[in-house]
Design a protein around this motif. Structure first.
Motif, short mmCIF file in Angstrom:
data_model
loop_
_atom_site.label_atom_id
_atom_site.label_comp_id
_atom_site.label_asym_id
_atom_site.label_seq_id
_atom_site.Cartn_x
_atom_site.Cartn_y
_atom_site.Cartn_z
N TYR A 41 -8.09 4.75 -11.27
CA TYR A 41 -8.69 4.32 -12.54
C TYR A 41 -9.38 5.50 -13.23
O TYR A 41 -9.34 5.63 -14.46
N TRP A 42 -10.02 6.36 -12.45
CA TRP A 42 -10.65 7.54 -13.04
C TRP A 42 -9.60 8.43 -13.70
O TRP A 42 -9.78 8.93 -14.81
N TYR A 43 -8.47 8.59 -13.03
CA TYR A 43 -7.42 9.45 -13.57
C TYR A 43 -6.82 8.90 -14.85
O TYR A 43 -6.29 9.67 -15.66
N VAL A 44 -6.86 7.59 -15.05
CA VAL A 44 -6.34 7.04 -16.30
C VAL A 44 -7.43 6.94 -17.37
O VAL A 44 -7.22 6.38 -18.44
N GLY A 45 -8.60 7.48 -17.04
CA GLY A 45 -9.66 7.57 -18.04
C GLY A 45 -10.63 6.41 -18.09
O GLY A 45 -11.39 6.27 -19.05
N GLN A 83 0.83 -1.21 0.00
CA GLN A 83 0.00 0.00 0.00
C GLN A 83 0.86 1.26 0.00
O GLN A 83 0.57 2.23 -0.71
N SER A 84 1.94 1.23 0.78
CA SER A 84 2.83 2.39 0.85
C SER A 84 3.45 2.69 -0.51
O SER A 84 3.55 3.86 -0.92
N VAL A 85 3.86 1.64 -1.22
CA VAL A 85 4.43 1.84 -2.56
C VAL A 85 3.35 2.40 -3.49
O VAL A 85 3.60 3.35 -4.26
N GLY A 86 2.16 1.85 -3.41
CA GLY A 86 1.06 2.36 -4.23
C GLY A 86 0.80 3.83 -3.97
O GLY A 86 0.59 4.61 -4.91
N ASN A 87 0.85 4.22 -2.70
CA ASN A 87 0.60 5.62 -2.35
C ASN A 87 1.66 6.55 -2.93
O ASN A 87 1.36 7.66 -3.37
N VAL A 88 2.91 6.10 -2.91
CA VAL A 88 4.00 6.92 -3.46
C VAL A 88 3.74 7.21 -4.94
O VAL A 88 3.83 8.36 -5.40
N TYR A 89 3.40 6.15 -5.69
CA TYR A 89 3.20 6.34 -7.13
C TYR A 89 1.89 7.07 -7.43
O TYR A 89 1.80 7.83 -8.40
N TYR A 90 0.89 6.89 -6.59
CA TYR A 90 -0.36 7.64 -6.74
C TYR A 90 -0.07 9.14 -6.60
O TYR A 90 -0.49 9.95 -7.43
N ASP A 91 0.66 9.49 -5.56
CA ASP A 91 0.95 10.89 -5.29
C ASP A 91 1.82 11.51 -6.38
O ASP A 91 1.80 12.73 -6.58
N ALA A 92 2.59 10.68 -7.08
CA ALA A 92 3.43 11.17 -8.17
C ALA A 92 2.71 11.14 -9.51
O ALA A 92 3.32 11.39 -10.55
N GLN A 93 1.42 10.85 -9.50
CA GLN A 93 0.58 10.77 -10.70
C GLN A 93 0.96 9.63 -11.62
O GLN A 93 0.60 9.63 -12.80
N LEU A 94 1.67 8.65 -11.10
CA LEU A 94 2.03 7.46 -11.89
C LEU A 94 0.96 6.41 -11.60
O LEU A 94 1.20 5.39 -10.95
N PHE A 95 -0.23 6.69 -12.08
CA PHE A 95 -1.40 5.93 -11.68
C PHE A 95 -1.39 4.45 -12.09
O PHE A 95 -1.82 3.60 -11.32
N PRO A 96 -0.91 4.10 -13.29
CA PRO A 96 -0.87 2.67 -13.63
C PRO A 96 -0.01 1.85 -12.66
O PRO A 96 -0.37 0.73 -12.30
N GLN A 127 -19.08 13.49 -13.35
CA GLN A 127 -18.11 13.91 -14.35
C GLN A 127 -17.78 12.82 -15.37
O GLN A 127 -17.43 13.12 -16.51
N GLY A 128 -17.87 11.56 -14.95
CA GLY A 128 -17.55 10.48 -15.86
C GLY A 128 -18.72 10.00 -16.69
O GLY A 128 -18.55 9.57 -17.83
N LYS A 129 -19.91 10.07 -16.11
CA LYS A 129 -21.10 9.56 -16.79
C LYS A 129 -22.18 10.61 -17.01
O LYS A 129 -23.18 10.33 -17.68
#
Length: 224
Positions: A137-141, A97-110, A173-175
Protein backbone atom coordinates in the motif's frame (compact mmCIF):
# COMPACT_ATOMS: atom_id res chain seq x y z
CA UNK A 1 9.44 -28.67 -34.07
CA UNK A 2 8.62 -31.91 -32.27
CA UNK A 3 6.52 -31.94 -29.10
CA UNK A 4 9.63 -32.89 -27.10
CA UNK A 5 11.68 -30.02 -28.52
CA UNK A 6 8.79 -27.60 -28.04
CA UNK A 7 8.44 -28.66 -24.41
CA UNK A 8 12.17 -28.26 -23.83
CA UNK A 9 12.11 -24.82 -25.47
CA UNK A 10 9.23 -23.69 -23.27
CA UNK A 11 10.96 -24.95 -20.13
CA UNK A 12 14.17 -23.15 -21.09
CA UNK A 13 12.29 -19.89 -21.78
CA UNK A 14 10.48 -20.19 -18.49
CA UNK A 15 13.82 -20.63 -16.74
CA UNK A 16 15.19 -17.55 -18.48
CA UNK A 17 12.14 -15.56 -17.44
CA UNK A 18 12.52 -16.75 -13.86
CA UNK A 19 16.18 -15.72 -13.81
CA UNK A 20 15.56 -12.28 -15.30
CA UNK A 21 12.67 -11.67 -12.90
CA UNK A 22 14.86 -12.72 -9.99
CA UNK A 23 17.60 -10.27 -11.03
CA UNK A 24 15.15 -7.42 -11.49
CA UNK A 25 13.48 -8.16 -8.16
CA UNK A 26 16.89 -8.17 -6.50
CA UNK A 27 17.58 -4.71 -7.88
CA UNK A 28 14.10 -3.53 -6.93
CA UNK A 29 14.69 -4.73 -3.40
CA UNK A 30 17.87 -2.72 -3.19
CA UNK A 31 16.17 0.33 -4.72
CA UNK A 32 13.44 0.00 -2.10
CA UNK A 33 16.33 0.22 0.29
CA UNK A 34 15.03 -0.02 3.78
CA UNK A 35 11.84 -2.06 3.84
CA UNK A 36 12.01 -5.65 5.09
CA UNK A 37 9.56 -8.34 4.01
CA UNK A 38 7.17 -9.61 6.65
CA UNK A 39 8.80 -13.03 6.85
CA UNK A 40 12.38 -11.98 6.05
CA UNK A 41 15.13 -11.63 8.62
CA UNK A 42 17.41 -8.56 8.53
CA UNK A 43 20.33 -10.95 7.98
CA UNK A 44 18.66 -12.29 4.83
CA UNK A 45 18.05 -8.75 3.62
CA UNK A 46 21.69 -7.87 4.23
CA UNK A 47 22.90 -10.96 2.37
CA UNK A 48 20.67 -10.08 -0.59
CA UNK A 49 22.08 -6.55 -0.78
CA UNK A 50 25.64 -7.77 -0.39
CA UNK A 51 25.30 -10.43 -3.07
CA UNK A 52 24.09 -7.85 -5.57
CA UNK A 53 27.10 -5.61 -5.00
CA UNK A 54 29.69 -8.39 -4.78
CA UNK A 55 32.35 -8.71 -7.50
CA UNK A 56 31.04 -10.85 -10.32
CA UNK A 57 27.43 -10.44 -9.30
CA UNK A 58 24.92 -10.35 -12.13
CA UNK A 59 23.89 -6.80 -12.96
CA UNK A 60 21.10 -5.94 -15.35
CA UNK A 61 22.09 -3.33 -17.91
CA UNK A 62 19.68 -0.37 -18.07
CA UNK A 63 18.94 -1.15 -21.71
CA UNK A 64 18.04 -4.73 -20.76
CA UNK A 65 15.53 -3.81 -18.07
CA UNK A 66 12.13 -5.31 -18.92
CA UNK A 67 9.24 -3.04 -19.75
CA UNK A 68 6.15 -3.07 -17.50
CA UNK A 69 4.47 -5.36 -20.02
CA UNK A 70 7.41 -7.75 -19.91
CA UNK A 71 7.45 -7.70 -16.12
CA UNK A 72 3.75 -8.49 -16.16
CA UNK A 73 4.34 -11.40 -18.53
CA UNK A 74 7.18 -12.81 -16.46
CA UNK A 75 5.21 -12.48 -13.24
CA UNK A 76 2.21 -14.14 -14.84
CA UNK A 77 4.45 -17.02 -15.92
CA UNK A 78 5.82 -17.45 -12.41
CA UNK A 79 2.37 -17.23 -10.83
CA UNK A 80 0.68 -19.57 -13.33
CA UNK A 81 1.42 -22.87 -11.52
CA UNK A 82 0.01 -21.50 -8.26
CA UNK A 83 -3.04 -20.04 -9.98
CA UNK A 84 -3.69 -23.37 -11.71
CA UNK A 85 -3.65 -25.14 -8.34
CA UNK A 86 -6.00 -22.51 -6.93
CA UNK A 87 -8.66 -23.59 -9.43
CA UNK A 88 -9.01 -26.83 -7.52
CA UNK A 89 -8.28 -25.34 -4.10
CA UNK A 90 -9.40 -21.68 -4.10
CA UNK A 91 -9.20 -21.30 -0.33
CA UNK A 92 -5.59 -22.39 -0.03
CA UNK A 93 -4.00 -19.51 1.86
CA UNK A 94 -0.46 -20.67 1.13
CA UNK A 95 -1.08 -20.63 -2.63
CA UNK A 96 -2.74 -17.22 -2.46
CA UNK A 97 0.22 -15.85 -0.51
CA UNK A 98 2.66 -17.31 -3.03
CA UNK A 99 0.87 -15.57 -5.90
CA UNK A 100 0.85 -12.32 -3.93
CA UNK A 101 4.59 -12.64 -3.34
CA UNK A 102 5.29 -13.14 -7.05
CA UNK A 103 3.45 -9.95 -7.99
CA UNK A 104 4.92 -8.02 -5.05
CA UNK A 105 8.43 -8.92 -6.17
CA UNK A 106 7.58 -7.83 -9.72
CA UNK A 107 6.38 -4.42 -8.41
CA UNK A 108 2.82 -5.19 -9.50
CA UNK A 109 1.57 -4.03 -6.15
CA UNK A 110 -2.18 -3.69 -6.84
CA UNK A 111 -2.30 -7.35 -7.93
CA UNK A 112 -0.23 -8.36 -4.93
CA UNK A 113 -2.59 -6.50 -2.61
CA UNK A 114 -5.57 -8.36 -4.09
CA UNK A 115 -4.03 -11.75 -3.37
CA UNK A 116 -2.85 -10.68 0.07
CA UNK A 117 -6.39 -9.54 0.90
CA UNK A 118 -7.73 -12.92 -0.16
CA UNK A 119 -5.09 -14.60 1.99
CA UNK A 120 -6.00 -12.51 5.01
CA UNK A 121 -9.69 -13.36 4.70
CA UNK A 122 -8.61 -16.92 5.46
CA UNK A 123 -5.77 -16.07 7.85
CA UNK A 124 -6.43 -12.63 9.38
CA UNK A 125 -3.67 -13.12 11.95
CA UNK A 126 -0.98 -13.81 9.34
CA UNK A 127 1.26 -10.89 10.28
CA UNK A 128 3.88 -11.63 7.62
CA UNK A 129 1.30 -11.26 4.85
CA UNK A 130 -0.32 -8.22 6.43
CA UNK A 131 3.07 -6.54 6.79
CA UNK A 132 3.84 -7.13 3.11
CA UNK A 133 0.39 -5.91 2.11
CA UNK A 134 0.87 -2.76 4.17
CA UNK A 135 4.21 -2.14 2.49
CA UNK A 136 2.56 -2.66 -0.92
CA UNK A 137 0.00 0.00 0.00
CA UNK A 138 2.88 2.36 0.74
CA UNK A 139 4.37 1.66 -2.67
CA UNK A 140 1.10 2.58 -4.38
CA UNK A 141 1.07 5.86 -2.49
CA UNK A 142 -1.45 5.08 0.26
CA UNK A 143 0.43 5.81 3.47
CA UNK A 144 -2.72 5.95 5.61
CA UNK A 145 -3.86 2.45 4.68
CA UNK A 146 -0.29 1.19 5.03
CA UNK A 147 -0.11 2.51 8.58
CA UNK A 148 -3.55 1.09 9.43
CA UNK A 149 -2.52 -2.35 8.21
CA UNK A 150 0.80 -2.25 10.06
CA UNK A 151 -1.11 -1.38 13.22
CA UNK A 152 -3.56 -4.20 12.63
CA UNK A 153 -0.63 -6.57 12.23
CA UNK A 154 0.68 -5.34 15.57
CA UNK A 155 -2.71 -6.00 17.17
CA UNK A 156 -2.02 -9.69 16.55
CA UNK A 157 1.72 -9.60 17.24
CA UNK A 158 2.55 -6.40 19.16
CA UNK A 159 6.31 -6.82 19.08
CA UNK A 160 6.76 -8.09 15.52
CA UNK A 161 10.08 -6.56 14.58
CA UNK A 162 9.66 -6.29 10.81
CA UNK A 163 6.25 -4.68 11.17
CA UNK A 164 7.62 -2.11 13.61
CA UNK A 165 10.60 -1.51 11.35
CA UNK A 166 8.47 -0.78 8.28
CA UNK A 167 5.84 1.15 10.22
CA UNK A 168 8.50 3.54 11.45
CA UNK A 169 9.63 4.22 7.89
CA UNK A 170 6.11 5.07 6.73
CA UNK A 171 5.44 7.22 9.80
CA UNK A 172 8.58 9.14 8.93
CA UNK A 173 8.58 9.16 5.12
CA UNK A 174 4.82 9.08 4.65
CA UNK A 175 3.74 11.41 7.43
CA UNK A 176 6.97 13.10 8.52
CA UNK A 177 5.95 12.29 12.09
CA UNK A 178 9.38 12.02 13.65
CA UNK A 179 8.10 11.42 17.18
CA UNK A 180 5.95 8.48 16.16
CA UNK A 181 8.65 7.00 13.96
CA UNK A 182 11.35 7.18 16.62
CA UNK A 183 8.95 5.81 19.25
CA UNK A 184 8.12 2.89 16.96
CA UNK A 185 11.78 2.08 16.36
CA UNK A 186 12.59 2.46 20.05
CA UNK A 187 9.83 -0.03 20.85
CA UNK A 188 11.37 -2.39 18.30
CA UNK A 189 14.73 -2.19 20.07
CA UNK A 190 13.21 -2.46 23.55
CA UNK A 191 11.09 -5.51 22.73
CA UNK A 192 13.60 -7.23 20.43
CA UNK A 193 16.98 -6.72 22.17
CA UNK A 194 18.68 -9.30 19.94
CA UNK A 195 17.23 -7.96 16.68
CA UNK A 196 19.62 -8.73 13.83
CA UNK A 197 18.94 -5.38 12.18
CA UNK A 198 19.72 -3.32 15.27
CA UNK A 199 22.44 -1.30 13.51
CA UNK A 200 20.05 -0.42 10.71
CA UNK A 201 17.43 0.75 13.22
CA UNK A 202 19.98 2.89 15.03
CA UNK A 203 20.99 4.44 11.71
CA UNK A 204 17.36 5.26 10.94
CA UNK A 205 16.87 6.74 14.41
CA UNK A 206 19.92 8.95 13.93
CA UNK A 207 18.70 10.15 10.52
CA UNK A 208 15.16 10.81 11.74
CA UNK A 209 16.29 12.75 14.80
CA UNK A 210 18.10 15.19 12.52
CA UNK A 211 14.62 16.27 11.36
CA UNK A 212 13.06 16.45 14.82
CA UNK A 213 11.97 20.04 14.27
CA UNK A 214 9.95 19.26 11.15
CA UNK A 215 6.18 19.40 11.55
CA UNK A 216 4.20 16.19 10.90
CA UNK A 217 2.67 16.17 7.43
CA UNK A 218 5.58 17.95 5.76
CA UNK A 219 6.46 16.18 2.48
CA UNK A 220 9.48 13.96 2.91
CA UNK A 221 12.24 13.06 0.51
CA UNK A 222 12.41 9.31 -0.22
CA UNK A 223 15.16 7.36 1.50
CA UNK A 224 18.06 6.32 -0.71
Amino acid sequence: MTDTNRSTSIEQWTSVQAYVLAVICLLVGIAGGWFIRGSQSPAEAAITSASASAPGAAVAEPSAQPSPAQMQKMADTQAAPFIEKLKADPDNASLLQSVGNVYYDAQLFPVAIDYYQRTLKLQPANTAVRTDMATAYWYVGDADTAIAEFQKSLSYEPNKANTLFNLGIVEWQGKMDINKATATWQKLLDTNPNYEGKDKVLELLAQAKKHSGVKPGTPAKPLN
